[in-house]
Scaffold this active site. Structure first.
Site, PDB file in Angstrom:
ATOM      1  N   LYS A  53       0.830  -1.208   0.000  1.00 33.62           N
ATOM      2  CA  LYS A  53       0.000   0.000   0.000  1.00 33.62           C
ATOM      3  C   LYS A  53       0.865   1.258   0.000  1.00 33.62           C
ATOM      4  CE  LYS A  53      -3.797  -2.505   2.068  1.00 33.62           C
ATOM      5  NZ  LYS A  53      -4.468  -2.998   3.279  1.00 33.62           N
ATOM      6  N   GLN A  97      -5.068  -1.736   9.483  1.00 36.33           N
ATOM      7  CA  GLN A  97      -4.827  -3.051   8.886  1.00 36.33           C
ATOM      8  C   GLN A  97      -5.434  -4.131   9.793  1.00 36.33           C
ATOM      9  OE1 GLN A  97      -3.314  -3.527   5.797  1.00 36.33           O
ATOM     10  NE2 GLN A  97      -3.978  -5.636   6.073  1.00 36.33           N
ATOM     11  N   ASP A 120     -11.361   2.749   3.691  1.00 34.06           N
ATOM     12  CA  ASP A 120     -11.666   1.320   3.573  1.00 34.06           C
ATOM     13  C   ASP A 120     -13.172   1.083   3.538  1.00 34.06           C
ATOM     14  OD1 ASP A 120      -9.736  -0.570   3.150  1.00 34.06           O
ATOM     15  OD2 ASP A 120      -9.201  -0.830   5.262  1.00 34.06           O
TER      16      ASP A 120
END
Ligand code: NAP
Length: 297
Positions: A53, A97, A120
């Site tokens: 990422k 994460q 997200d």
């Protein structure tokens, strides 16, 4: 029949080339899109994903920063950092994460992310908006799958779609997004009786269960489109999806490989969501997800 391979790396390159231009426009307006990634503990897979990422951000001219916490960090420390990042004007997207260590309440942590930085799309407001058809940030993996179908010119409206896997991260939002595009969607999960009786009906089969070889050729209709979201590391070190790739390739019309399928698209859509967040923050004309995937609200 040998299926056409849907090349996630190639599609990701096309999407990134387009969005690199958006980043350039933001730079001209004095804004550098910024992503903060929070990682707790030393799960090796999480660190690999985070590296992908941050590299992808650098590739597009975006700012990224990694905030690491030890495995035994307290939840309130992470929530406090999220609050600081919510207030940081250089940061347009915040990502935690997953998975978090077991002593964390992941839902509470995700709720701490400001809706406008929730790239997200896991915050409850964003989940609700997706269900109501007014998506703010589409969750990256299903958004990537939709984008792959779009770039591969695969029609969705009126198709029978079967989604195997019903997680909050992949299966459920995937089903919502495909329903929004007028597919007839069935969702299967671990308690589904006789999985094959559903999968055999699918014009488009999306598999996200995390079980190698869950889907074999007899379970797939001839000419179906098969999207394999699964990522599984075998004891011999090989990375495979949930689909018996060689067997199913002989029967499907299109298939995604693992690696090189959905994975690169997930990272790309994270960049897209972060760039959109920066555009929104800068008051620039926001490029809606519907521009990228026509018909997507
Ligand atoms: P998850 O939270 O473990 O969810 C798995 C889902 O699959 C659950 O709904 C489970 O059913 C269902 N399932 C498990 N075994 C099944 C079976 N035998 N038959 C039917 N359904 C079954 O996993 P996830 O986060 O959604 O991820 C799924 C897979 O996708 C994993 O391999 C993950 O690594 C991969 N993934 C890939 C990407 C990417 O970018 N390519 C992104 C995210 C995830 P229940 O709900 O009944 O338990």
């Amino acid at each position: 029949m040998s299926a056409k391979i849907i090349d996630g790396n190639a599609i990701a390159r096309l999407v990134r080339a387009e969005w690199r231009e958006r980043v350039r426009a933001l730079h001209e307006a004095g804004v550098t899109p910024g992503l903060a990634v929070i990682v707790v503990g030393d799960n090796p897979a999480s660190h690999v994903y985070v590296r992908h990422k941050t590299r992808a951000c650098a590739d597009l001219g975006m700012h990224s920063e990694k905030h690491e916490f030890r495995d035994d960090a307290a939840e309130h420390e992470v929530v406090r950092r999220i609050a600081q990042l919510n207030a940081d004007a250089r940061i347009h997207g915040i990502l935690v994460q997953l998975p978090l260590p077991p002593h964390f309440d992941a839902r509470r942590v995700l709720e701490a992310i400001h809706v406008e930085k929730d790239v997200d799309g896991f915050n409850l407001y964003n989940v609700g908006a997706l269900v109501a058809g007014q998506t703010v940030f589409p969750p990256c993996t299903p958004f990537g799958v939709l984008c792959m179908l779009e770039y591969s010119r695969i029609p969705i409206a009126g198709q029978n779609v079967v989604v195997v896997g019903a997680s909050n991260i992949v299966g459920k939002p995937m089903a919502m997004m495909l329903m929004k595009r007028d597919a007839t969607v069935s969702i299967c999960h671990v308690k589904t009786r006789d999985l094959a009786q559903y999968t055999i009906l699918a014009d488009i089969l999306v598999v996200a269960a995390g079980k190698p070889d869950l889907i074999t050729a007899p379970m797939v209709r001839t000419g179906a489109v098969v999207i394999d979201v699964g990522i599984n590391r075998l004891p011999d070190g090989r990375l495979v999806g949930d689909v018996d790739f060689e067997g199913v390739k002989a029967k499907a019309s299109h298939i995604t490989p693992v690696p090189g399928g959905v994975g690169p698209m997930t990272v790309t859509m994270l960049l897209v969501n972060t760039i959109q967040a920066a555009e929104r923050h800068a008051g620039l004309a926001v490029r809606a997800a519907s521009d990228l995937v026509p018909g997507f609200a």
